[in-house]
Design a protein around this motif. Structure first.
Motif, PDB file in Angstrom:
ATOM      1  N   GLU A  66       0.832  -1.204   0.000  1.00 27.07           N
ATOM      2  CA  GLU A  66       0.000   0.000   0.000  1.00 27.07           C
ATOM      3  C   GLU A  66       0.867   1.255   0.000  1.00 27.07           C
ATOM      4  OE1 GLU A  66      -3.640   1.384   2.548  1.00 27.07           O
ATOM      5  OE2 GLU A  66      -3.255  -0.733   2.921  1.00 27.07           O
ATOM      6  N   LEU A  67       1.963   1.215   0.736  1.00 26.62           N
ATOM      7  CA  LEU A  67       2.879   2.354   0.788  1.00 26.62           C
ATOM      8  C   LEU A  67       3.476   2.633  -0.585  1.00 26.62           C
ATOM      9  CD1 LEU A  67       4.347   4.465   2.528  1.00 26.62           C
ATOM     10  CD2 LEU A  67       6.138   2.765   2.902  1.00 26.62           C
ATOM     11  N   GLU A  68       3.880   1.582  -1.290  1.00 29.25           N
ATOM     12  CA  GLU A  68       4.432   1.750  -2.640  1.00 29.25           C
ATOM     13  C   GLU A  68       3.397   2.363  -3.579  1.00 29.25           C
ATOM     14  OE1 GLU A  68       7.561   1.317  -3.689  1.00 29.25           O
ATOM     15  OE2 GLU A  68       8.165   0.679  -1.699  1.00 29.25           O
ATOM     16  N   GLN A  69       2.144   1.954  -3.454  1.00 26.02           N
ATOM     17  CA  GLN A  69       1.086   2.485  -4.301  1.00 26.02           C
ATOM     18  C   GLN A  69       0.827   3.955  -3.997  1.00 26.02           C
ATOM     19  OE1 GLN A  69      -2.242  -0.154  -3.804  1.00 26.02           O
ATOM     20  NE2 GLN A  69      -1.168  -1.890  -4.704  1.00 26.02           N
ATOM     21  N   MET A  70       0.928   4.347  -2.728  1.00 29.01           N
ATOM     22  CA  MET A  70       0.723   5.749  -2.368  1.00 29.01           C
ATOM     23  C   MET A  70       1.873   6.625  -2.843  1.00 29.01           C
ATOM     24  SD  MET A  70      -1.041   5.794   1.375  1.00 29.01           S
ATOM     25  CE  MET A  70      -0.059   4.530   2.183  1.00 29.01           C
ATOM     26  N   ARG A  71       3.061   6.049  -2.968  1.00 28.94           N
ATOM     27  CA  ARG A  71       4.231   6.819  -3.408  1.00 28.94           C
ATOM     28  C   ARG A  71       4.135   7.236  -4.868  1.00 28.94           C
ATOM     29  NH1 ARG A  71       9.326   3.304  -1.120  1.00 28.94           N
ATOM     30  NH2 ARG A  71       8.881   3.591   1.082  1.00 28.94           N
ATOM     31  N   ARG A  72       3.411   6.468  -5.665  1.00 22.94           N
ATOM     32  CA  ARG A  72       3.366   6.697  -7.109  1.00 22.94           C
ATOM     33  C   ARG A  72       2.379   7.805  -7.463  1.00 22.94           C
ATOM     34  NH1 ARG A  72       5.403   2.078  -9.864  1.00 22.94           N
ATOM     35  NH2 ARG A  72       5.977   0.491  -8.379  1.00 22.94           N
ATOM     36  N   PRO A  73       2.868   8.903  -8.062  1.00 20.22           N
ATOM     37  CA  PRO A  73       1.941   9.955  -8.492  1.00 20.22           C
ATOM     38  C   PRO A  73       1.186   9.511  -9.739  1.00 20.22           C
ATOM     39  CG  PRO A  73       4.179  10.513  -9.100  1.00 20.22           C
ATOM     40  CD  PRO A  73       4.252   9.244  -8.305  1.00 20.22           C
ATOM     41  N   LEU A  74       0.080  10.171  -9.999  1.00 22.25           N
ATOM     42  CA  LEU A  74      -0.729   9.835 -11.164  1.00 22.25           C
ATOM     43  C   LEU A  74      -0.071  10.362 -12.427  1.00 22.25           C
ATOM     44  CD1 LEU A  74      -4.116  10.684  -9.532  1.00 22.25           C
ATOM     45  CD2 LEU A  74      -3.261   8.424 -10.084  1.00 22.25           C
ATOM     46  N   THR A  75      -0.221   9.624 -13.523  1.00 20.49           N
ATOM     47  CA  THR A  75       0.438  10.017 -14.774  1.00 20.49           C
ATOM     48  C   THR A  75      -0.541  10.091 -15.937  1.00 20.49           C
ATOM     49  OG1 THR A  75       1.001   7.704 -15.179  1.00 20.49           O
ATOM     50  CG2 THR A  75       2.675   9.060 -14.116  1.00 20.49           C
ATOM     51  N   ARG A  76      -1.830  10.096 -15.656  1.00 25.80           N
ATOM     52  CA  ARG A  76      -2.814  10.162 -16.732  1.00 25.80           C
ATOM     53  C   ARG A  76      -3.096  11.605 -17.118  1.00 25.80           C
ATOM     54  NH1 ARG A  76      -6.893   6.347 -13.695  1.00 25.80           N
ATOM     55  NH2 ARG A  76      -5.673   7.205 -12.046  1.00 25.80           N
ATOM     56  N   THR A  77      -3.950  11.782 -18.122  1.00 21.51           N
ATOM     57  CA  THR A  77      -4.305  13.122 -18.568  1.00 21.51           C
ATOM     58  C   THR A  77      -5.094  13.835 -17.479  1.00 21.51           C
ATOM     59  OG1 THR A  77      -6.311  12.298 -19.584  1.00 21.51           O
ATOM     60  CG2 THR A  77      -4.361  12.440 -20.995  1.00 21.51           C
ATOM     61  N   PRO A  78      -5.066  15.162 -17.477  1.00 24.68           N
ATOM     62  CA  PRO A  78      -5.702  15.918 -16.400  1.00 24.68           C
ATOM     63  C   PRO A  78      -7.186  15.617 -16.201  1.00 24.68           C
ATOM     64  CG  PRO A  78      -4.304  17.354 -17.671  1.00 24.68           C
ATOM     65  CD  PRO A  78      -4.327  16.030 -18.374  1.00 24.68           C
ATOM     66  N   GLY A  79      -7.943  15.448 -17.281  1.00 19.37           N
ATOM     67  CA  GLY A  79      -9.375  15.203 -17.134  1.00 19.37           C
ATOM     68  C   GLY A  79      -9.686  13.926 -16.389  1.00 19.37           C
ATOM     69  N   THR A  80      -8.977  12.865 -16.702  1.00 20.07           N
ATOM     70  CA  THR A  80      -9.243  11.583 -16.048  1.00 20.07           C
ATOM     71  C   THR A  80      -8.464  11.424 -14.747  1.00 20.07           C
ATOM     72  OG1 THR A  80      -7.510  10.528 -17.339  1.00 20.07           O
ATOM     73  CG2 THR A  80      -9.734  10.420 -18.222  1.00 20.07           C
ATOM     74  N   ALA A  81      -7.445  12.221 -14.556  1.00 22.03           N
ATOM     75  CA  ALA A  81      -6.594  12.063 -13.380  1.00 22.03           C
ATOM     76  C   ALA A  81      -7.130  12.780 -12.149  1.00 22.03           C
ATOM     77  CB  ALA A  81      -5.193  12.564 -13.683  1.00 22.03           C
ATOM     78  N   MET A  82      -8.028  13.746 -12.314  1.00 18.16           N
ATOM     79  CA  MET A  82      -8.513  14.501 -11.155  1.00 18.16           C
ATOM     80  C   MET A  82      -9.189  13.580 -10.154  1.00 18.16           C
ATOM     81  SD  MET A  82      -8.325  17.473 -10.017  1.00 18.16           S
ATOM     82  CE  MET A  82      -8.822  18.155  -8.483  1.00 18.16           C
ATOM     83  N   LYS A  83     -10.005  12.667 -10.639  1.00 19.96           N
ATOM     84  CA  LYS A  83     -10.668  11.722  -9.743  1.00 19.96           C
ATOM     85  C   LYS A  83      -9.627  10.883  -9.003  1.00 19.96           C
ATOM     86  CE  LYS A  83     -13.923   7.907  -9.627  1.00 19.96           C
ATOM     87  NZ  LYS A  83     -14.702   6.956 -10.408  1.00 19.96           N
ATOM     88  N   GLY A  84      -8.626  10.406  -9.728  1.00 21.12           N
ATOM     89  CA  GLY A  84      -7.568   9.613  -9.104  1.00 21.12           C
ATOM     90  C   GLY A  84      -6.751  10.407  -8.105  1.00 21.12           C
TER      91      GLY A  84
ATOM     92  N   GLY B 255      12.726   6.499   0.509  1.00 18.89           N
ATOM     93  CA  GLY B 255      13.770   5.830  -0.259  1.00 18.89           C
ATOM     94  C   GLY B 255      14.003   4.384   0.136  1.00 18.89           C
ATOM     95  N   THR B 256      13.296   3.909   1.136  1.00 21.70           N
ATOM     96  CA  THR B 256      13.483   2.553   1.642  1.00 21.70           C
ATOM     97  C   THR B 256      12.294   1.684   1.245  1.00 21.70           C
ATOM     98  OG1 THR B 256      14.653   3.493   3.537  1.00 21.70           O
ATOM     99  CG2 THR B 256      13.939   1.218   3.733  1.00 21.70           C
TER     100      THR B 256
END
Length: 137
Positions: free
Chosen positions: A15-33, A68-69
């Motif tokens: 879960e921590l690894e998933q929270m570390r990753r920022p969203l990389t989709r287009t702005p319209g679809t990424a706002m919800k994410g 970083g760990t």
């Protein structure tokens, strides 16, 4: 917080690894994410935690170390230190997620709302200009 270090069944990352990753989709679809990411991190309730007694540079160092760990190594860390690291990491991730969501909102406002309004205004000016020319020819 410690549960965020384990990898759920059927996923590749904790879960921590998933929270570390920022969203990389287009702005319209990424706002919800982006808003969902803020909510997922805010579940821990550490945003309102008062940490004025801890120097900001110490919190920053703990957050950098934790970010970083890898999660399995953090899981093996002794308890008082692990709690401090995870608190700093979650606080850092929450601030970053909120900042990312605000940046995305700014982009959406600029591209979707303001640009649309500007095009509409430009179109109205063009129509007015054409009407003026026709009357004065």
């Amino acid at each position: 917080m410690v549960a965020a270090l384990t990898t759920p069944a059927g996923t590749l990352y904790s879960e921590l690894e998933q929270m570390r990753r920022p969203l990389t989709r287009t702005p319209g679809t990424a706002m919800k994410g982006a808003l969902q990411r803020v909510e997922d991190i805010a579940v821990f309730g550490l945003g309102g935690l008062k940490l004025e007694q801890i120097p900001p540079n110490r919190l920053s160092v703990l957050a950098l170390y934790g970010l970083g760990t890898k999660a399995p190594k953090l899981e093996q860390t002794a308890e008082p230190k692990r709690a401090a690291i995870l608190t700093a990491v979650i606080r850092q991730l929450e601030a970053k997620a909120i900042g990312d969501a605000l940046d995305l909102f700014e982009i959406l406002m600029a591209t979707r709302l303001i640009s649309t309004a500007k095009r509409s205004t430009d179109k109205q000016r063009l129509l007015l200009c054409r009407g003026w020319r026709r009357r004065h020819e």
